[in-house]
Each structure stands twice: as C-alpha cells, then as structure tokens.
Design a protein around this motif. Structure first.
Motif: not given
Length: 702
Positions: A106-114, A133-145, A263-268
C-alpha cells in the motif's frame, strides 16, 4: 561484507552448529510406531514434479498442527511455490495479492514489506518458519528463498503471542530434500530487470535424511520512476542431519544484502488532485539522485528440531538468531503549490538483533469424551532495535521542470536516538478434540509476560513498560455433509504499546477480539477447497493523538473491522489449476479518544471495501505436453486514506511457459493493459502502482 566471504561464513556456521545443538536431542532405540507420524507437517517437494506444481496446499505450518486445512476451524490462506513460480512473483507483496482479505504494497515500491490483514496493519506481524522475524519489519523478505507463504487471519496470539489482531504472515523456508537436483534460472525484464538464481540440493545419505541445500540470488533493476534502482544479493545454505528415524534436525541460515533508492510517489497536487499546470509525469522522481541510497544487510542462523518419543509424544523445538543493519537518506514530499514542491529530508540508521525460540510437545490420545490432539508449549522473544534519525532540510523542486543537485543539510544532533528492547515469555496450551466422526472442538489458553525497555540515548531517559495478559481461542466445527464443515470461532489478542503520554505514564497494551463464522467445503476428493467466512473484529487501546496536546498520544481508541471472504483453490484432473478469492472489509474508527474534530466512522487508511483475485493455469496434454498457459485478474474498489480517496482498479496478467526434461522457459506480462493506478497513499503523497512489466525466464533443471 562481500557475498563470497558471507557465503563462507554461513557455511562455517552450518558446520559448527551441530556440535552445539546435538546435545538437545537423543536418538531412541525403540522401534518405529504409529506415533512417528504425529509431528508438525513438513513442506516438501517431490521428485515426480507433480506435488511441487500444485495450487492446492493441504497442510500448513502456521497452525502448528497436522490437521488438514479443510478440517481446521480457522481462516488460513496458503500461497504455494507453484503459484509464485507461475506468476514470476518477486516480492512478498506479489505473493500476498493471492490471499483474500489482504492488502499488500500500500506504500508502493519503497523497499519495505507493507501489508494490511482484515483492515488492520500487519506489516510487523511477519514470521519465518513459525518464529517472529523482529518487533519491527525493516528489511524486505527475499521471496525466492521460500517454499510457501501462509496467512493466518484474525487474532493469532494463542500460538504466537505479540501479534496485532488482523492476523500474521508465516513464511516457510526451502529445506533440504532427500534427492539430488540442481536448478538455475536467468530472468530479464522491463526496467532493466536482470536476475540469476540457483537452487542446489545434495542428499548426503542413502535414506535421504541427511542433505545439503543452497539457494542463491543476484538481481539488479531500475524502476518506472527516474533515478530509482534496486540491487539484491541473497544466499541461504541449509543442512539436515540424520540423527535416527525418530529425529529430524535441520540447520537454516541465510544472508542478504539490499541496496535501493526509495520510491516516494507523487505529491497530491498534480496526481490525485487537479493542478492548473497539468498532471505530473508518472516517471517523475521527487527526491534527489545524489542522496545516500538505502543499504541493508540481514543475517539469520537457526535450527528446526523434531523428536518423536516412543510413548507417543512429539517434541518440536525451533530457534533463530537474527541481526540486521540498514541506513539511508530519504527525501519526502511535504506540500505542492503550483509548480513548486517543498520537501524534507531524513537520514536514517537502524540496526537490531533478535533471538526467538519456540518449544512445544504434542500428543494424540483417545478418551471417553473423544480423540485429543494436545499441544503444550512455550516461546521466547528478545528483540532489540537501535534507531537514529536526523531531520534535514533540502531545497524545493519544480516538479514540472526539475533541476536536481540540492544537498541534504542535516543537524549535528539526531532528532531520534533510541534503543528499544521487547522481551516476551509465553506459555500456551491447545487441545483439538474430535467427537465421533463429525464434531471437532478447538480450545486453547495462553499467558504472556512482556517488558518493553526504551532508552533515549540523547536525554538519557529510561522507560520500562511491563505488561502481562491472558489470551485464548475457541472454535467448534461440525461436518453436516461429507466434506461440508461449518464452524464458529472466538479469539483474542494482546500487544504491548510503547512510549508515554503527556504525564510520563506508560500505555496499557492493545487488545483485540474476533468472532468468526464460516463453512469449509472439501470437494473432488480433496482436490478442491472452498472456504467462506464472515468476521467481526475489534482492536482496543489503539494509540491516538492526544486532543489536548497533539505532540503526545493517548491509548483509548478503538478500530472496528467486519466483513466476509471467499477463497477457492483447486487442481482439476484436466490440467487446470485455480486460486481465487473475494473479500469485503468495512474497517472504521469506532472510538477516536474524544478528539475535537471527531473521526468516528472514518475509514481506516488504505483499506478498500472490495478486493478480489483470480489466478489460473492450464497444463496441456498429448502432443502439447510441457506447455502451459497462465493468467489472472485482480483488483479492488476505491479506498480512502488521510482524508482523500483513491480510485479502484482492475489488473490483468498473462503468461506462457514450456517445461522440457532439462529446460524451462516462461514469459509473463503483468498489467498487460498498462492500467495506471495508485496502490495507496500517505498524508502528502500517493504511492504509484506498477505499470506493464514483461519478464522472460530461461531455466535449467538437473
């Protein structure tokens, strides 16, 4: 750290770990009995290639039970490897689009899992092989594994402790198999996507119990947005040891490196809202190309142990140590006026460590009141995260005629400099009781004792917030007709809040509860499963802005989700496989804590009322054996976020593949009609959806 040295280090750890861990298990000399089958279900692929191509997964690890999904009175969606491969899925968000009731990316291609489950944010409720995995999700998971992705919907505290009430995602790692194989794939695609993967397995004993497997991935890509790029490196050695017929022991390790521009998207204004200067090009980058990219590393080392005693008890013990580090600079939108976009910069650094373990005993036995399958266990979580961030200044940008090169000017003192540790010790007991041939009762209780330690390294202030709670779950299922099983369930959850209010008082923990009713249909001898469920879910003590002092929080809010889901998975005998679902979710604020401007009744952010997915594959027979066609349609209705609405959308994917004895090739086109849409939104930006993407894979099988 170089990938070569990392691989050597992981292999060294895999070699040393058995000498440390073998003391925890002993081999029984008793003969094998029927009790040997009483164990957690393993996720395996088979040499004939048929099981690994199924869309319909009969079992799952997420419920810590060998009971088939069709006989489990809970809502669980499974996305197996066959679906991920046919769709050429790359991210966890790609996988979760196949699960009804789940919003991902929902937050686009920002590099995290949302992700959001049943209207409630669940981005931090991620588990790997049954461990947090952790209390906070910071590093996106690798689906291939991963072998498959499992989604448990609704409160999951009974078996997993500190999870938010919407649900959780459990990812199942690829594990060593009892036969030799070697798979290598090369993929090229849109936006300069280039990826190479390898999956090697070697059986080290005649019975196949001792085996070694290694997965590796290298990928580089650009993005539809100018100046945005991603680089991924991943390696995952695993080793299973033969400790006797009654013992299964596997060492699981992995290391990944990620580098990317957010990638932070576009302004409204100029995207979702009208701008007198016209629409901003979708490829427009609103950050600074010279900003420091995000770089992340994550290392994992753990094991999975199952021992079947001769008295019928089965011991399951899983442990993992995880460490991560991530840092980078972000340039975000604040407000757009005419052609000018004002921006703000953030310099972020995170690092942390997690140790988590789950141990349980299981046994099946008969009594005068029915057949029982008892699970008694305890789990432990100790996770720490250090966070430091600087709020920086950066010049405005003309979004219609951008000139880049502005510097981020950051202060000498960080705005945030904290170290937070969450510790939890939980004990749980669950009993699945079968009454006769038709009735089944599932009931369980759990006790958690937690403490959240927070240190502000700038002010030297220490906060300790202990909390404890009892949670539980009860469900009843009956088979009214052959393969038709209605059920009703009630479950609760518990999650500690961190921080303090304006008076320096710590917050009460969040609580959640859900009432669910549904019907599970098992058709065509188990080849087809249809699940229907309705639910009412409430989440209390949600942190809300203090109406008298907006810089602080209060924990009095309530969020209310209700709706229904339909999911079907099938592998027909005519070569057709199907995975489809639909969900309706009404998620609103039901208590806003008495804010001056009430938000009661307001939709929760980025939650569409209607969501659907369909994925199908047809494998030819006869002269066209080896060929397959696949495709899918998924979409959602409009959604509201941060006071504005985003339109709904429908996307179509198509693909074709050919499988020979040693070679495989696949061509997929995602969003074939190049539909332009917004995946979600923030207060000052909208997240862009994916445009048309073409992917071509050539693979070798041995």
């Amino acid at each position: 750290m170089s990938l070569k040295r990392t691989r050597a280090a992981l292999l060294g750890l895999a070699t040393l770990a058995p000498s440390i861990l073998l003391a925890q298990t002993t081999e029984s000399s008793a003969p094998t009995t029927a009790a040997d089958t009483n164990q957690l279900p393993a996720v395996n692929v088979t040499a004939d290639g048929d099981a690994e191509s199924r869309y319909n997964a009969a079992k799952t690890q997420v419920n810590k039970s060998s009971v088939p999904l069709s006989q489990t009175p809970l809502s669980i969606s499974v996305v197996p490897r066959a679906v991920l491969d046919s769709q050429q899925a790359v991210t966890l968000a790609d996988a979760l689009k196949n699960a009804p009731g789940v919003v991902s990316g929902q937050f686009g291609r920002r590099g995290w899992d949302d992700l959001i489950i049943r209207g409630q944010v669940a981005s931090d409720s991620l588990y790997l092989d049954g461990l947090r995995t952790a209390a906070s999700n910071r590093v996106a998971e690798q689906l291939f594994g991963l072998e498959q992705v499992e989604v448990l919907k609704g409160p999951g505290s009974l078996l997993y402790g500190l999870v938010l009430p919407g649900g959780l995602v459990n990812m199942v790692s690829k594990r060593p198999q009892g036969y030799d194989f070697a798979n290598a794939d090369v993929t090229v695609g849109s936006h300069d996507f280039r990826q190479a993967t390898i999956d090697l397995n070697k059986a080290l004993s005649e019975n196949g119990k001792q085996a070694f497997r290694i997965n590796g991935l290298i990928s580089n890509s650009n993005d539809a947005t100018d100046y945005v790029w991603f680089k991924n490196r991943y390696i995952a050695p695993s080793l299973s040891l033969d400790l006797g017929a009654r013992t299964d022991f596997t060492i699981l390790t992995s290391f990944q490196e990620r580098g990317y521009i957010r990638q932070q998207g576009l302004p409204l204004s100029g995207s979702i809202n009208r701008n007198v200067n016209g629409s901003i090009p979708l490829s427009r980058f609103t950050g600074e190309p010279a900003a420091r990219p995000y770089n992340a590393t994550e290392t994992r080392l753990g094991y999975s142990l199952t021992h079947r005693f001769d008295d019928g008890w089965t011991l399951n013990n899983n442990l993992r140590w995880q460490q991560f580090a991530m840092s980078g600079q972000l340039v975000a939108n604040t407000a757009a006026t005419g052609t000018t976009l004002t921006r703000t910069g953030t310099d972020q650094t995170f690092n942390g460590e997690t140790i988590t373990m789950d141990t349980n005993l299981q046994r099946s036995f008969n009594t005068a009141v029915g057949k029982h399958q008892v699970t008694f266990g305890s789990d432990y979580l100790n996770t720490r995260e250090d966070a430091r961030s600087f709020t920086c200044t950066v010049a405005a940008l003309n979004v219609y005629n951008p000139v880049y090169g502005a510097r981020l000017v950051c202060p000498a003192t960080p705005n945030t400099n904290t170290s937070t540790t969450v510790r939890d010790l939980g004990v749980y007991l669950r009993d699945q009781i079968q009454f006769g041939d038709r009735w089944q009762l599932l009931a369980g209780l759990r006790r958690d004792n937690t403490s959240t330690y927070s240190d502000n390294l700038g002010t030297k202030k220490h906060t300790d917030n202990p909390a404890s709670a009892n949670t539980g779950s009860v469900a009843l299922m009956v088979e009214v007709l052959r393969g038709v099983r209605p059920y009703v369930s009630y479950s609760t959850s518990f999650y500690p809040n961190s921080g303090t209010d304006i008076g320096g008082n710590t917050f009460k923990p969040e609580t959640g509860k859900q009432l669910e009713a549904g019907v599970k249909f098992e058709l065509d001898g188990g080849r087809t499963n249809l699940n229907v469920a309705v639910f009412d879910l409430r989440r209390r003590n949600v942190l809300q802005t203090d109406p008298t002092n907006t810089t602080f929080k209060i924990a009095v809010g309530e969020q209310h989700s209700q709706g229904g889901e339909i999911g079907i998975t099938s592998d027909f005998q005519n070569g057709v496989s199907l995975l489809a679902g639909y969900s309706y979710t009404s998620a609103v604020i039901s208590d806003d804590g008495g804010q001056k401007v009430t938000t009661v009744g307001q939709w929760l952010d980025n939650v569409p009322r209607h969501n659907f997915n369909t994925s199908a594959r047809y494998r030819f027979n006869g002269e066209l054996t080896g060929w397959e066609l696949n495709g899918g349609v998924h979409g959602q209705s409009r959604q509201r976020t941060n006071g504005y609405s985003l339109p709904g959308y429908v996307l179509t994917d198509v693909g074709v593949a050919y499988n020979a004895a040693r070679w495989r090739t696949a061509l997929n086109v995602k969003n074939i009609f190049n539909t332009q849409y917004y995946a979600g939104g923030l207060a000052n930006a909208v997240a862009l959806g994916d445009d048309r993407v073409v992917m071509l894979t050539l693979g070798y099988r041995y």
